[in-house]
Write an enzyme that holds these catalytic residues in place. Sequence first.
Site, PDB file in Angstrom:
ATOM      1  N   LYS A 191       0.839  -1.198   0.000  1.00 21.69           N
ATOM      2  CA  LYS A 191       0.000   0.000   0.000  1.00 21.69           C
ATOM      3  C   LYS A 191       0.877   1.252   0.000  1.00 21.69           C
ATOM      4  O   LYS A 191       1.734   1.427   0.871  1.00 21.69           O
ATOM      5  CB  LYS A 191      -0.912   0.014   1.231  1.00 21.69           C
ATOM      6  CG  LYS A 191      -2.029  -1.019   1.176  1.00 21.69           C
ATOM      7  CD  LYS A 191      -2.878  -1.003   2.422  1.00 21.69           C
ATOM      8  CE  LYS A 191      -3.908   0.096   2.396  1.00 21.69           C
ATOM      9  NZ  LYS A 191      -4.882  -0.034   3.531  1.00 21.69           N
ATOM     10  N   ILE A 192       0.636   2.100  -0.983  1.00 17.47           N
ATOM     11  CA  ILE A 192       1.351   3.371  -1.112  1.00 17.47           C
ATOM     12  C   ILE A 192       0.304   4.477  -1.213  1.00 17.47           C
ATOM     13  O   ILE A 192      -0.614   4.391  -2.029  1.00 17.47           O
ATOM     14  CB  ILE A 192       2.253   3.374  -2.356  1.00 17.47           C
ATOM     15  CG1 ILE A 192       3.333   2.281  -2.242  1.00 17.47           C
ATOM     16  CG2 ILE A 192       2.898   4.744  -2.554  1.00 17.47           C
ATOM     17  CD1 ILE A 192       4.220   2.149  -3.461  1.00 17.47           C
TER      18      ILE A 192
END
EC number: 2.2.1.2
Length: 369
Positions: free
Chosen positions: A140-141
């Site tokens: 997750k970014i």
Amino acid sequence: MSDRLTALSEAGVSIWLDDLSRERIETGNLADLVSSSSVVGVTTNPSIFAAALKDGERYDAEVRDLAKSGADVDTTVFQLTTGDVRSACDVLKPVFDLTHGVDGRVSIEVSPTLANDTDATIASAKDLWKAVDRENLLIKIPATTEGAPAISDVLGEGISVNVTLIFGLERYQGVMEAYVAGLEKARENGLDLSKIHSVASFFVSRVDTEIDKRLEELGADQELFGRAGVANARLAYQAFEEFFSGPRWQALADAGAHKQRPLWASTGVKNPDYRDTMYVTDLVVPDTVNTMPEKTMEAFADHGEVKGDQVTTMYDDASATMASLAAAGIDYDDVIATLEAEGVEKFVTSWNELLDTVRGQLEGAGEES
């Protein structure tokens, strides 16, 4: 097996659980949800890990061992969270195999303190990917300005990504651009595009919370309350349909690339006056993910409705809703800027709570030894 959740799945919505803990894994609860509730994925965030570690005795032995080895807080958090995610990936692996990598995914987030640092985000993503060492992982970014180049670079190295904290349509457009740019880098690097997957986490309920607050201050018509989140998400899906077409995308698709699916996040209802399944029922459409807190999932299993496609048939209505909100005095761009800043800030706060929790556990373990 819940008939309603099965119907939701059959309508093209992948059901992902927005929660994870060692207890869920070790008691078989997660496996049970996969087999009985059509759960085909898991998302995590700092808040989820903070809650799991604060209340979970199942971490005590590992924390004691890490304390004895002299591990610091950051190392301990890294070990505990990547360990849980690795185990969850193993639970979901049969789903991953059955869906040829589309589902069976587990997400872990880079530290939100890195949200405005491109290079540090890239380094963290690589470290997490290597540590978990499972092909059904998603990193997750956050969809910050600095996150976009990190997304492209990470994808270009064959790492699958869950882009999080998307609130606005302009930002979402940039996320899709970053995804395609990443795939093009991966192709240049000679990688198999069919192995790379991504979802774009578009937040829903927080949009209503912020806009409803502003509508209240404006003394606006009650009919406008609780409509922005769904309308905004529907317009995001329209952008998704338009973006993943045309010659640029087709060239990647011909090379085996997958579309970056929209993921409806923040689908637990914040206002008790609203239907507790509205962010599921009103956003049913194929090629999407809905990541739900267990409470929302249970509510849908009990009384949720699947009425067919509730998105592509509603574009005109969604546009009209957003126009009415603007006419009532809602500044959409300001709303989105506020939500983006608050989103990162809330995750940083949760991350610090996680560090404080682990720090206390390490100190307690040190006193025992």
